[in-house]
Design a protein around this motif. Structure first.
Motif, PDB file in Angstrom:
ATOM      1  N   ILE A   3       5.411  -7.198   3.331  1.00 20.42           N
ATOM      2  CA  ILE A   3       5.032  -5.799   3.456  1.00 20.42           C
ATOM      3  C   ILE A   3       5.933  -4.879   2.630  1.00 20.42           C
ATOM      4  CG2 ILE A   3       6.360  -5.334   5.562  1.00 20.42           C
ATOM      5  CD1 ILE A   3       2.831  -4.073   4.958  1.00 20.42           C
ATOM      6  N   GLN A   4       7.244  -5.164   2.558  1.00 24.51           N
ATOM      7  CA  GLN A   4       8.134  -4.291   1.790  1.00 24.51           C
ATOM      8  C   GLN A   4       7.772  -4.299   0.306  1.00 24.51           C
ATOM      9  OE1 GLN A   4      10.336  -2.107   3.119  1.00 24.51           O
ATOM     10  NE2 GLN A   4      10.489  -1.313   1.050  1.00 24.51           N
ATOM     11  N   GLY A   5       7.453  -5.482  -0.218  1.00 23.02           N
ATOM     12  CA  GLY A   5       7.011  -5.548  -1.609  1.00 23.02           C
ATOM     13  C   GLY A   5       5.763  -4.725  -1.824  1.00 23.02           C
ATOM     14  N   ASN A   6       4.843  -4.773  -0.873  1.00 25.76           N
ATOM     15  CA  ASN A   6       3.628  -3.973  -0.977  1.00 25.76           C
ATOM     16  C   ASN A   6       3.935  -2.485  -0.920  1.00 25.76           C
ATOM     17  OD1 ASN A   6       2.037  -6.262  -1.158  1.00 25.76           O
ATOM     18  ND2 ASN A   6       1.566  -6.298   1.010  1.00 25.76           N
ATOM     19  N   ILE A   7       4.835  -2.102  -0.020  1.00 23.38           N
ATOM     20  CA  ILE A   7       5.183  -0.690   0.099  1.00 23.38           C
ATOM     21  C   ILE A   7       5.776  -0.183  -1.208  1.00 23.38           C
ATOM     22  CG2 ILE A   7       6.772   0.924   1.232  1.00 23.38           C
ATOM     23  CD1 ILE A   7       6.173  -0.582   3.851  1.00 23.38           C
ATOM     24  N   ASN A   8       6.622  -0.980  -1.826  1.00 22.75           N
ATOM     25  CA  ASN A   8       7.190  -0.570  -3.112  1.00 22.75           C
ATOM     26  C   ASN A   8       6.105  -0.434  -4.172  1.00 22.75           C
ATOM     27  OD1 ASN A   8       9.824  -0.368  -2.179  1.00 22.75           O
ATOM     28  ND2 ASN A   8      10.240  -2.518  -2.570  1.00 22.75           N
ATOM     29  N   ASP A   9       5.122  -1.327  -4.158  1.00 21.07           N
ATOM     30  CA  ASP A   9       3.992  -1.229  -5.084  1.00 21.07           C
ATOM     31  C   ASP A   9       3.188   0.040  -4.814  1.00 21.07           C
ATOM     32  OD1 ASP A   9       4.732  -3.654  -6.198  1.00 21.07           O
ATOM     33  OD2 ASP A   9       3.208  -4.810  -5.124  1.00 21.07           O
ATOM     34  N   TRP A  10       2.926   0.330  -3.531  1.00 21.73           N
ATOM     35  CA  TRP A  10       2.144   1.518  -3.178  1.00 21.73           C
ATOM     36  C   TRP A  10       2.900   2.775  -3.567  1.00 21.73           C
ATOM     37  CZ3 TRP A  10       1.740  -0.679   2.383  1.00 21.73           C
ATOM     38  CH2 TRP A  10       0.934  -1.824   2.370  1.00 21.73           C
ATOM     39  N   ARG A  11       4.223   2.764  -3.347  1.00 14.86           N
ATOM     40  CA  ARG A  11       5.056   3.909  -3.730  1.00 14.86           C
ATOM     41  C   ARG A  11       4.914   4.161  -5.235  1.00 14.86           C
ATOM     42  NH1 ARG A  11       9.467   2.336  -1.527  1.00 14.86           N
ATOM     43  NH2 ARG A  11       9.308   3.658   0.301  1.00 14.86           N
ATOM     44  N   LYS A  12       4.989   3.086  -6.020  1.00 15.25           N
ATOM     45  CA  LYS A  12       4.859   3.211  -7.475  1.00 15.25           C
ATOM     46  C   LYS A  12       3.476   3.758  -7.840  1.00 15.25           C
ATOM     47  CE  LYS A  12       5.179   0.764 -11.873  1.00 15.25           C
ATOM     48  NZ  LYS A  12       4.313   1.760 -12.455  1.00 15.25           N
ATOM     49  N   GLU A  13       2.429   3.279  -7.162  1.00 13.22           N
ATOM     50  CA  GLU A  13       1.081   3.781  -7.432  1.00 13.22           C
ATOM     51  C   GLU A  13       0.988   5.283  -7.167  1.00 13.22           C
ATOM     52  OE1 GLU A  13      -1.846   1.572  -5.224  1.00 13.22           O
ATOM     53  OE2 GLU A  13      -1.230  -0.326  -6.122  1.00 13.22           O
ATOM     54  N   MET A  14       1.591   5.736  -6.066  1.00 10.73           N
ATOM     55  CA  MET A  14       1.542   7.163  -5.738  1.00 10.73           C
ATOM     56  C   MET A  14       2.338   7.984  -6.758  1.00 10.73           C
ATOM     57  SD  MET A  14      -0.351   7.512  -2.996  1.00 10.73           S
ATOM     58  CE  MET A  14       0.052   8.601  -1.655  1.00 10.73           C
ATOM     59  N   VAL A  15       3.492   7.481  -7.175  1.00 13.46           N
ATOM     60  CA  VAL A  15       4.288   8.178  -8.195  1.00 13.46           C
ATOM     61  C   VAL A  15       3.514   8.217  -9.511  1.00 13.46           C
ATOM     62  CG1 VAL A  15       6.391   8.064  -9.586  1.00 13.46           C
ATOM     63  CG2 VAL A  15       6.516   7.729  -7.116  1.00 13.46           C
ATOM     64  N   ASP A  16       2.841   7.125  -9.845  1.00 15.76           N
ATOM     65  CA  ASP A  16       2.023   7.098 -11.060  1.00 15.76           C
ATOM     66  C   ASP A  16       0.906   8.146 -10.992  1.00 15.76           C
ATOM     67  OD1 ASP A  16       3.578   5.072 -12.118  1.00 15.76           O
ATOM     68  OD2 ASP A  16       2.108   3.477 -11.730  1.00 15.76           O
TER      69      ASP A  16
END
Length: 83
Positions: A3-16
């Motif tokens: 889940i943490q890896g996913n959260i980091n991916d989602w965070r990056k998507e939102m920043v993008d």
């Protein structure tokens, strides 16, 4: 990945998403899928308007906690244009 890896991916998507907006966008609306799979953290933000800096602060912390560990963040950001 977990889940943490996913959260980091989602965070990056939102920043993008934030980075994709033109310089004249200073506010965004936080929008969820508005279904039973939206986590409580995201549900409380649905429909609210934030400045770019406020969203970045939200994203720096625990901004999403899916109910189902196999699910993903169900949010996006929409630009708000001043009249």
């Amino acid at each position: 990945m977990g889940i943490q890896g996913n959260i980091n991916d989602w965070r990056k998507e939102m920043v993008d998403i934030l980075d994709s907006f033109s310089d004249d966008v200073s506010k965004v609306e936080w929008v969820t899928a508005q279904d039973e799979n939206v986590c409580p953290l995201c549900a409380k933000r649905d429909g609210k308007v934030y400045t770019i800096s406020q969203v970045k602060k939200e994203l720096a912390g625990e901004f999403c906690k899916p109910i189902d560990p196999d699910d993903r963040c169900r949010c996006t950001l929409l630009p708000v244009y001043d009249d």
